[in-house]
Motif scaffolding. Structure first.
Motif, mmCIF file in Angstrom:
data_model
loop_
_atom_site.group_PDB
_atom_site.id
_atom_site.type_symbol
_atom_site.label_atom_id
_atom_site.label_comp_id
_atom_site.label_asym_id
_atom_site.label_seq_id
_atom_site.Cartn_x
_atom_site.Cartn_y
_atom_site.Cartn_z
ATOM 1 N N LYS A 645 0.827 -1.197 0.000
ATOM 2 C CA LYS A 645 0.000 0.000 0.000
ATOM 3 C C LYS A 645 0.871 1.260 0.000
ATOM 4 C CE LYS A 645 -3.614 -0.177 2.586
ATOM 5 N NZ LYS A 645 -4.491 -0.147 3.803
ATOM 6 N N CYS A 646 1.953 1.233 0.791
ATOM 7 C CA CYS A 646 2.869 2.387 0.824
ATOM 8 C C CYS A 646 3.532 2.587 -0.537
ATOM 9 C CB CYS A 646 3.928 2.190 1.904
ATOM 10 S SG CYS A 646 3.283 2.284 3.585
ATOM 11 N N ASP A 647 3.883 1.485 -1.218
ATOM 12 C CA ASP A 647 4.496 1.584 -2.548
ATOM 13 C C ASP A 647 3.547 2.247 -3.544
ATOM 14 O OD1 ASP A 647 6.802 0.451 -1.695
ATOM 15 O OD2 ASP A 647 6.364 -1.563 -2.425
ATOM 16 N N LYS A 648 2.264 1.850 -3.509
ATOM 17 C CA LYS A 648 1.294 2.409 -4.447
ATOM 18 C C LYS A 648 1.002 3.872 -4.152
ATOM 19 C CE LYS A 648 -1.077 -1.944 -5.486
ATOM 20 N NZ LYS A 648 -2.355 -2.705 -5.395
ATOM 21 N N THR A 649 0.934 4.202 -2.852
ATOM 22 C CA THR A 649 0.612 5.578 -2.469
ATOM 23 C C THR A 649 1.726 6.538 -2.864
ATOM 24 O OG1 THR A 649 -0.676 4.753 -0.588
ATOM 25 C CG2 THR A 649 -0.049 7.066 -0.548
ATOM 26 N N LEU A 650 2.984 6.128 -2.635
ATOM 27 C CA LEU A 650 4.125 7.002 -2.931
ATOM 28 C C LEU A 650 4.556 6.928 -4.385
ATOM 29 C CD1 LEU A 650 6.239 6.278 0.280
ATOM 30 C CD2 LEU A 650 4.777 8.248 -0.163
ATOM 31 N N GLU A 651 4.060 5.905 -5.121
ATOM 32 C CA GLU A 651 4.392 5.705 -6.530
ATOM 33 C C GLU A 651 5.906 5.688 -6.748
ATOM 34 O OE1 GLU A 651 2.369 8.664 -8.758
ATOM 35 O OE2 GLU A 651 0.376 7.822 -8.386
ATOM 36 N N LEU A 652 6.587 4.837 -5.970
ATOM 37 C CA LEU A 652 8.039 4.738 -6.060
ATOM 38 C C LEU A 652 8.442 3.759 -7.163
ATOM 39 C CD1 LEU A 652 8.858 4.598 -2.252
ATOM 40 C CD2 LEU A 652 9.077 6.566 -3.764
ATOM 41 N N ASP A 653 9.526 4.076 -7.831
ATOM 42 C CA ASP A 653 10.017 3.189 -8.894
ATOM 43 C C ASP A 653 10.756 1.989 -8.302
ATOM 44 O OD1 ASP A 653 8.969 4.869 -10.810
ATOM 45 O OD2 ASP A 653 10.803 6.082 -10.921
ATOM 46 N N SER A 654 11.590 2.254 -7.297
ATOM 47 C CA SER A 654 12.376 1.174 -6.692
ATOM 48 C C SER A 654 11.578 0.529 -5.569
ATOM 49 C CB SER A 654 13.694 1.730 -6.150
ATOM 50 O OG SER A 654 13.439 2.694 -5.161
ATOM 51 N N LYS A 655 11.286 -0.728 -5.765
ATOM 52 C CA LYS A 655 10.541 -1.461 -4.757
ATOM 53 C C LYS A 655 11.461 -2.394 -3.994
ATOM 54 C CE LYS A 655 6.152 -1.336 -7.256
ATOM 55 N NZ LYS A 655 5.028 -2.143 -7.794
ATOM 56 N N PHE A 656 10.956 -2.901 -2.862
ATOM 57 C CA PHE A 656 11.738 -3.849 -2.072
ATOM 58 C C PHE A 656 11.841 -5.179 -2.820
ATOM 59 C CE2 PHE A 656 9.978 -1.126 1.359
ATOM 60 C CZ PHE A 656 11.170 -0.705 1.910
ATOM 61 N N ILE A 657 12.963 -5.848 -2.618
ATOM 62 C CA ILE A 657 13.117 -7.215 -3.125
ATOM 63 C C ILE A 657 12.687 -8.148 -1.994
ATOM 64 C CG2 ILE A 657 14.701 -8.904 -4.116
ATOM 65 C CD1 ILE A 657 16.500 -6.556 -4.937
ATOM 66 N N ILE A 658 11.618 -8.893 -2.235
ATOM 67 C CA ILE A 658 11.004 -9.689 -1.169
ATOM 68 C C ILE A 658 10.991 -11.159 -1.579
ATOM 69 C CG2 ILE A 658 8.953 -9.982 0.278
ATOM 70 C CD1 ILE A 658 8.163 -7.116 -0.415
ATOM 71 N N PHE A 659 11.339 -12.034 -0.643
ATOM 72 C CA PHE A 659 11.328 -13.477 -0.872
ATOM 73 C C PHE A 659 10.414 -14.145 0.158
ATOM 74 C CE2 PHE A 659 15.285 -12.023 -2.685
ATOM 75 C CZ PHE A 659 15.384 -12.741 -3.867
ATOM 76 N N PRO A 660 9.756 -15.246 -0.229
ATOM 77 C CA PRO A 660 8.859 -15.924 0.716
ATOM 78 C C PRO A 660 9.594 -16.652 1.836
ATOM 79 C CG PRO A 660 8.934 -17.115 -1.371
ATOM 80 C CD PRO A 660 9.679 -15.838 -1.580
ATOM 81 N N THR A 661 10.854 -17.092 1.603
ATOM 82 C CA THR A 661 11.636 -17.774 2.646
ATOM 83 C C THR A 661 13.083 -17.305 2.590
ATOM 84 O OG1 THR A 661 12.376 -19.656 1.301
ATOM 85 C CG2 THR A 661 10.177 -19.834 2.338
ATOM 86 N N ILE A 662 13.807 -17.564 3.649
ATOM 87 C CA ILE A 662 15.235 -17.216 3.687
ATOM 88 C C ILE A 662 16.000 -18.027 2.650
ATOM 89 C CG2 ILE A 662 17.300 -17.179 5.125
ATOM 90 C CD1 ILE A 662 15.513 -16.932 7.568
ATOM 91 N N HIS A 663 15.647 -19.300 2.519
ATOM 92 C CA HIS A 663 16.384 -20.179 1.607
ATOM 93 C C HIS A 663 16.243 -19.710 0.159
ATOM 94 C CE1 HIS A 663 18.850 -23.678 1.335
ATOM 95 N NE2 HIS A 663 18.039 -24.309 0.480
ATOM 96 N N ASP A 664 15.054 -19.200 -0.196
ATOM 97 C CA ASP A 664 14.883 -18.645 -1.541
ATOM 98 C C ASP A 664 15.852 -17.495 -1.766
ATOM 99 O OD1 ASP A 664 12.374 -19.735 -3.119
ATOM 100 O OD2 ASP A 664 11.816 -19.722 -1.018
ATOM 101 N N ALA A 665 15.966 -16.616 -0.762
ATOM 102 C CA ALA A 665 16.851 -15.465 -0.891
ATOM 103 C C ALA A 665 18.307 -15.886 -0.989
ATOM 104 C CB ALA A 665 16.646 -14.527 0.300
ATOM 105 N N VAL A 666 18.702 -16.874 -0.174
ATOM 106 C CA VAL A 666 20.094 -17.342 -0.195
ATOM 107 C C VAL A 666 20.418 -17.998 -1.529
ATOM 108 C CG1 VAL A 666 21.716 -18.959 0.854
ATOM 109 C CG2 VAL A 666 20.250 -17.558 2.304
ATOM 110 N N LEU A 667 19.545 -18.861 -2.029
ATOM 111 C CA LEU A 667 19.781 -19.520 -3.319
ATOM 112 C C LEU A 667 19.830 -18.495 -4.451
ATOM 113 C CD1 LEU A 667 17.521 -22.703 -3.007
ATOM 114 C CD2 LEU A 667 20.004 -22.544 -2.761
ATOM 115 N N TYR A 668 19.004 -17.479 -4.338
ATOM 116 C CA TYR A 668 18.992 -16.423 -5.359
ATOM 117 C C TYR A 668 20.340 -15.708 -5.403
ATOM 118 C CZ TYR A 668 17.413 -12.300 -7.948
ATOM 119 O OH TYR A 668 17.271 -11.302 -8.874
#
Length: 676
Positions: A645-668
């Motif tokens: 909601k904050c991303d849509k309200t501020l209309e920011l170009d750079s968004k957070f990089i979000i992963f569903p689990t830690i292991h997904d982020a580590v493998l990435y």
């Protein structure tokens, strides 16, 4: 049709040190590495949304008026199902037993409330009948309670200008004609009415949850200190010493000082009667009662015996004239005439009445919940507010103090076979006979006998002072709450002590939440488990990656604390480095060789607000300037939706990089390194 079947684990058996043990095959999962957008698309994520119009319509359709009536008058629910064959005898026996206990306790605690002793018996009759109709607890014995009577007595002593004497005459405490004239009974009645005036709106607003503000620690500290106030207030009659009642702050230490100073003037005869009564009560409670409980479930009515023998001895020996021992005095026969409370006193007693309301409701609910859990039935916390409010409303027109559930009477009522509130109806019938005909018999009862009953009955509460050792071992914060509540209640006023206890309890919650549990996570080799590296020695940090785990909420109040905690755990403050313009060097090493990724594990993040999201934006920006990438992992649905909601309200170009689990982020990140 999509049929979802439960996942079954295949059993296996293995031999360890010559013993065969049941185990499971190793877990193998094959799936792609997900970022949050892909994961949500794959799993058909959708924020739940119900239009307000639909909510109102569903709420209106769900109203069951018959059920509402049954909930408001619980007696309509349980009385038709009442089993007379199996329950009526237990309720009759319990009612008789509790009525016997009401006589001495009611008279003693009425005296404690600064009103004639007969008021304590009124409290066991008028309000109890109303509670039987509206209350949801089947086993609590309503009526007098020492702490609440003492708190009411403090207000009565403060505002009374005309005292009703032992012989029924009036004693004017002030000669100022401009001072409004109120008797002690009138002040007690307006306190009761104001308590009802608070309880009923609380029921309408569904504020039964307010009792949760008073923790067990706080209640123990408060009741223990209040019990010492009760004892101090009874020293005058116990020793027969001429001291005046102290009011306001420091009343307890000043009363103890006055009593010690006046002790040489003590009435020896009153001391002897008090000592004999106390000794008999203690011997019964410590020796006879435990032995008798093994033989029969019916308790020996030692308090009633003490009252009857004290009355007979005073009648035969004329204690008042021959030995100068104060007696109860005039006890009117019949029921009191209804009268309107002094409504103009409501602003004066409101704050004290509010404190009495909270204490009375908390004690009653704790007793009701104890029995409901033990005997497996439901108690409605909001309905109890209505029952107490209506009971006190009626009681305020018939010279009553605010009613509360009694621990001792409730335990006895259930132990001797009481099943429902019909036991209270039986008790009321017996007390009605006493009010109509037998009451004057107790007019010559020595007040020191009632005082001894009060003090001995508080032994269990007084000895709760030893609980400080338990609280200190379990939690220093709990011990701190207990000490502050006990100390301020004892030294200052009861109302101030309770308020201080609530403030300290809330402060302890805030402070403990302000510094939540945080740690760095490491990988258990050959698994996808990430654990606290300080607690799990097998967990190993991954080169170039800092995985920061945070438990708690991230909002405007905790954002500074969060920032300090992450800087401490990760090992550097990005803003400090940028300010010093030493972007490439930390302790002589390049940042790129130390940390390339910072991962925030928010699996235990309970709440985030826009201020918290702004802080994460700032961290992301600062890390980016240092060639460090910030990942968010394990976000719950509500937290993810706030960030979105904050991303849509501020209309920011750079968004957070979000992963569903830690292991997904580590493998990435590992795939990223391979592709470099």
């Amino acid at each position: 049709m999509d049929e979802r079947k439960p996942l079954l684990l295949k059993k296996s058996y293995k031999t360890i040190r010559g013993k065969t043990q049941l185990g499971y095959e190793a877990l193998h999962i094959e799936r792609p590495v997900y970022q949050i957008d892909e994961f949500n698309k794959e799993t058909l994520y959708e924020k739940p949304f119900i239009p307000l119009k639909t909510k109102i319509k569903n709420s209106a359709n769900s109203v069951n008026y018959k059920q509402c009536i049954f909930n408001t008058l619980p007696i309509l629910k349980w009385l038709p199902e009442y089993n007379f064959k199996s329950s009526i005898l237990g309720d009759i026996i319990a009612g008789i037993t509790v009525a016997i206990m009401h006589i001495p306790q009611g008279m003693a605690y009425g005296l404690l409330g600064g009103v004639p002793p007969v008021v304590g018996i009124y409290m066991a009759f008028f309000p109890v009948l109303v509670y039987t109709l509206f209350g949801t607890s089947r086993h609590v014995s309503m009526g007098t309670f020492a702490i609440v009577c003492l708190m009411t007595g403090k207000v009565v002593n403060q505002y009374t200008t005309i005292e009703i004497m032992q012989n029924g005459t009036l004693n004017h405490l002030t000669s100022d004609p401009n001072t409004p004239q109120y008797t002690n009974v009138q002040i007690a009645c307006i306190v009761t009415f104001t308590v009802a005036l608070i309880q009923i709106p609380m029921y309408i607003l569904r504020l039964g949850v307010v009792s949760t503000l008073l923790s067990e620690t706080l209640v123990d500290g408060f009741t223990t200190a209040a019990a010492f106030h009760v004892v101090a207030s009874q020293l005058k009659d116990f020793f027969g010493i001429p001291i005046t009642k102290r009011r306001g702050n420091f009343s307890f230490p000043l009363t103890i000082f006055d009593a010690a100073k006046a002790l040489p003037q003590a009435n020896l005869n009153a001391c002897i009667v008090s000592f004999i009564t106390s000794t008999c009560l203690i011997i019964n409670n410590e020796l006879i009662k435990p032995w008798l409980s093994k033989k029969t479930r019916f308790p020996f009515p030692i308090e009633l015996v003490a009252v009857v023998f004290g009355t007979l001895a005073s009648l035969c020996l004329n204690f008042q004239d021959n030995y100068n021992i104060s007696i109860v005095g005039h006890i009117p026969t019949g029921l009191p005439n209804p009268s309107l409370p002094a409504f103009d006193m409501i602003p004066n007693v409101f704050m004290d009445s509010f404190v009495i309301t909270i204490v009375s409701y908390t004690v009653t609910m704790s007793m009701a919940l104890t029995f409901s859990r033990k005997l497996m039935y439901e108690v409605d916390s909001n309905q109890e507010l209505l029952a107490l409010g209506l009971s006190n409303m009626l009681g305020s027109f018939f010279s009553c103090l605010p009613i509360t559930a009694s621990l001792s009477r409730s335990m006895i009522q259930q132990a001797v076979g009481g099943v429902t509130q019909l036991a209270s109806v039986v008790s009321c019938c017996i007390l009605l006979v006493i009010l109509l005909w037998i009451g004057p018999f107790f007019e010559v009862l020595p007040r020191c006998v009632l005082t001894a009953i009060i003090i001995v009955s508080l032994k269990g509460i007084l000895f709760k002072i030893t609980l400080i050792k338990k609280y200190w071992k379990l939690s220093k914060w709990d011990a701190f709450v207990w000490i502050v509540t006990f100390g301020i209640t004892l030294i200052f006023q009861i109302s101030i002590g309770l308020a201080a206890g609530v403030v300290v309890s809330l402060l302890s919650i805030f402070v403990q939440g302000y510094k939540p549990y945080t740690c760095l996570l490491g990988l258990i080799p050959n698994t996808d488990l990430y654990l606290d590296i300080k607690r799990y020695k097998a967990a190993q940090e991954i080169d170039g990656i800092k995985i920061f785990h945070y438990s708690g909420g991230l909002n405007f109040a905790s954002r500074t604390s969060f920032k300090n905690l992450i800087n401490k755990k990760v090992g550097f403050d990005p803003q400090e480095i940028l300010t010093k313009k030493s972007r490439d060097i930390i302790d002589g090493q390049e940042i790129s060789l130390i940390t390339k990724w910072v991962m925030l594990d928010f699996s235990c993040l309970s709440y985030i607000d826009p201020s918290g999201v702004e802080l994460l934006r700032q961290l992301q920006s600062d890390y980016k300037k240092l060639n460090i990438t910030l990942y968010l992992v394990n976000l719950s649905g509500p937290v993810f939706e706030v960030i979105q909601k904050c991303d849509k309200t501020l209309e920011l170009d750079s968004k957070f990089i979000i992963f569903p689990t830690i292991h997904d982020a580590v493998l990435y990140t590992q795939n990223y390194l391979k592709n470099e």
